[in-house]
Scaffold this motif. Structure first.
Motif, PDB file in Angstrom:
ATOM      1  N   GLU A 110      59.654  23.672  -0.957  1.00  0.00           N
ATOM      2  CA  GLU A 110      58.266  23.302  -1.231  1.00  0.00           C
ATOM      3  C   GLU A 110      57.780  23.922  -2.533  1.00  0.00           C
ATOM      4  OE1 GLU A 110      56.161  24.586   2.200  1.00  0.00           O
ATOM      5  OE2 GLU A 110      56.767  22.879   3.456  1.00  0.00           O
ATOM      6  N   GLU A 134      67.936  32.652  12.049  1.00  0.00           N
ATOM      7  CA  GLU A 134      68.224  31.284  11.616  1.00  0.00           C
ATOM      8  C   GLU A 134      66.931  30.504  11.391  1.00  0.00           C
ATOM      9  OE1 GLU A 134      70.780  28.223  10.484  1.00  0.00           O
ATOM     10  OE2 GLU A 134      71.159  30.342  10.895  1.00  0.00           O
ATOM     11  N   SER A 135      65.985  30.690  12.314  1.00  0.00           N
ATOM     12  CA  SER A 135      64.693  30.021  12.155  1.00  0.00           C
ATOM     13  C   SER A 135      63.974  30.523  10.909  1.00  0.00           C
ATOM     14  CB  SER A 135      63.832  30.261  13.392  1.00  0.00           C
ATOM     15  OG  SER A 135      62.540  29.702  13.231  1.00  0.00           O
ATOM     16  N   LEU A 136      64.078  31.841  10.683  1.00  0.00           N
ATOM     17  CA  LEU A 136      63.451  32.419   9.496  1.00  0.00           C
ATOM     18  C   LEU A 136      64.105  31.871   8.225  1.00  0.00           C
ATOM     19  CD1 LEU A 136      61.450  34.468   8.309  1.00  0.00           C
ATOM     20  CD2 LEU A 136      63.238  36.202   8.489  1.00  0.00           C
ATOM     21  N   ASN A 137      65.459  31.759   8.253  1.00  0.00           N
ATOM     22  CA  ASN A 137      66.160  31.204   7.094  1.00  0.00           C
ATOM     23  C   ASN A 137      65.748  29.765   6.833  1.00  0.00           C
ATOM     24  OD1 ASN A 137      67.574  33.533   6.513  1.00  0.00           O
ATOM     25  ND2 ASN A 137      69.340  32.986   7.762  1.00  0.00           N
ATOM     26  N   GLN A 138      65.633  28.983   7.924  1.00  0.00           N
ATOM     27  CA  GLN A 138      65.227  27.592   7.761  1.00  0.00           C
ATOM     28  C   GLN A 138      63.818  27.500   7.179  1.00  0.00           C
ATOM     29  OE1 GLN A 138      65.714  25.766  11.601  1.00  0.00           O
ATOM     30  NE2 GLN A 138      67.960  25.713  11.459  1.00  0.00           N
ATOM     31  N   ASN A 139      62.933  28.347   7.704  1.00  0.00           N
ATOM     32  CA  ASN A 139      61.562  28.362   7.171  1.00  0.00           C
ATOM     33  C   ASN A 139      61.543  28.802   5.709  1.00  0.00           C
ATOM     34  OD1 ASN A 139      60.452  27.546   9.614  1.00  0.00           O
ATOM     35  ND2 ASN A 139      60.171  29.652  10.341  1.00  0.00           N
ATOM     36  N   LEU A 140      62.410  29.797   5.412  1.00  0.00           N
ATOM     37  CA  LEU A 140      62.478  30.285   4.038  1.00  0.00           C
ATOM     38  C   LEU A 140      63.014  29.198   3.097  1.00  0.00           C
ATOM     39  CD1 LEU A 140      62.101  32.661   2.121  1.00  0.00           C
ATOM     40  CD2 LEU A 140      64.421  33.407   2.675  1.00  0.00           C
ATOM     41  N   GLU A 141      64.067  28.493   3.542  1.00  0.00           N
ATOM     42  CA  GLU A 141      64.601  27.399   2.731  1.00  0.00           C
ATOM     43  C   GLU A 141      63.565  26.310   2.530  1.00  0.00           C
ATOM     44  OE1 GLU A 141      68.132  26.021   4.589  1.00  0.00           O
ATOM     45  OE2 GLU A 141      69.309  27.815   4.101  1.00  0.00           O
ATOM     46  N   LYS A 142      62.817  26.025   3.593  1.00  0.00           N
ATOM     47  CA  LYS A 142      61.763  25.011   3.489  1.00  0.00           C
ATOM     48  C   LYS A 142      60.696  25.447   2.502  1.00  0.00           C
ATOM     49  CE  LYS A 142      58.534  22.313   6.287  1.00  0.00           C
ATOM     50  NZ  LYS A 142      57.978  22.097   7.655  1.00  0.00           N
ATOM     51  N   ARG A 143      60.317  26.736   2.578  1.00  0.00           N
ATOM     52  CA  ARG A 143      59.308  27.257   1.656  1.00  0.00           C
ATOM     53  C   ARG A 143      59.811  27.190   0.219  1.00  0.00           C
ATOM     54  NH1 ARG A 143      55.640  31.099   3.408  1.00  0.00           N
ATOM     55  NH2 ARG A 143      55.062  31.245   1.194  1.00  0.00           N
TER      56      ARG A 143
END
Length: 311
Positions: free
Chosen positions: A61, A49-58
């Motif tokens: 951006e 989930e954290s990876l998905n959130q980071n991926l969505e953020k990336r």
């Protein structure tokens, strides 16, 4: 004998008790293992989930960066187009300015020879206003030409090409470039007519520069419109010597140019504009030059696709 039965019953109870405790212990062990696996899965889920959130953020951006990059490219392309516009306006204004100059110079001679009367003044005002209206019409044409369309509308591909030619034909004539363009029928498309005309202007500009750079004597551009299947294809064929085969795959890349003072944005933006109308752009070498083809969907096909997308 009764005590033997009692001992057997007591032994059976002890056996059952130990078996129960063993079963309970085994179940507790399995439960602990299950809890451990659940905790591991929960940790993995949190990590994913954290990876998905980071991926969505990336992704967000990078999307913002891409939009900012496209905005900068569009602004640079507009500045380059504005330079072409000013040059073309200069060519368009040269003739009426010369006419006004001759009219003004004639006033002094008419005064010396006593030719100034009411008829002369009326003719002077009429001819002068005619030239001024021509210059004013040129400004309006350029203003309308560079005003972007906010929404897709039905338009004639042939008329959009004519609009670009009316803006740029004086510039082409200065460089001795002959244009052969004859179209029949409306060839109606659905998109952004002003942007389509800007794409045509970019192609004409690049062709003009190719003629000048290659120092071609007989300079010709043939424009042909055809309807194939669900598409309208406009072909621009020149005899400017063609494009280096190694450059054909890079010709639409941003900042790629073979011109000495080119920005490398004209053809890139042309590709983006046509793709925004669900079309495509191709280029290939022909006998004496290059052929650019603009393919966009027909009006009926485009409108049906838009309606399906809305539904």
């Amino acid at each position: 004998m009764w005590y033997i039965s009692l001992i057997l019953v007591f032994g059976a109870c002890i056996y059952l008790l130990f078996k129960y405790r063993f079963t309970v212990s085994k179940l507790k062990s399995k439960l602990m293992e299950s809890e451990k696996r659940y905790q591991d899965l929960a940790k993995n889920y949190e990590a994913v989930e954290s990876l998905n959130q980071n991926l969505e953020k990336r992704i967000q951006e990078e999307t913002v960066k891409s939009r900012e990059k496209d905005f900068v490219l569009i602004q640079q392309s507009r500045l380059a187009a504005m330079g072409e516009m000013i040059t073309s306006m200069g060519h368009q204004w040269r003739e009426p300015l010369n006419s006004l100059s001759l009219l003004i110079q004639d006033v002094k001679e008419a005064l010396e020879f006593g030719e100034i009367d009411d008829q002369y003044i009326d003719r002077f005002i009429r001819d002068g206003m005619l030239q001024i209206k021509r210059m004013s019409r040129t400004i309006n044409d350029f203003r309308d030409f560079y005003q972007p369309n906010e929404e897709k509308i039905p338009f004639s591909v042939g008329e959009a090409i004519e609009d670009a030619l009316s803006i740029f034909i004086s510039n082409l004539n200065v460089h001795g470039i002959q244009v052969d363009f004859e179209y029949r029928g409306q060839s109606m498309a659905f998109g952004f007519p002003n942007e389509y005309s800007q794409v045509v202007l970019n192609l004409l500009t690049n062709t003009r520069d190719a003629f000048v750079q290659m120092d071609i004597n007989q300079r010709n551009i043939v424009i042909h419109i055809a309807e194939t299947g669900d598409e309208i294809t406009a072909e621009f064929i020149d005899n400017a010597g063609g494009i280096e085969p190694a450059f054909l795959e890079k010709i639409f890349d941003p900042y790629f140019t073979t011109r000495h003072h080119g920005t490398g944005l004209g053809l890139y933006m042309a590709k983006k504009i046509i793709e925004n109308m669900d079309g495509s752009v191709t280029v290939e070498n022909c006998v004496d030059g290059a052929k650019f083809s603009l393919m966009i969907p027909k009006l009926n096909t485009s409108v049906n696709s838009e309606l399906i997308a809305v539904q």
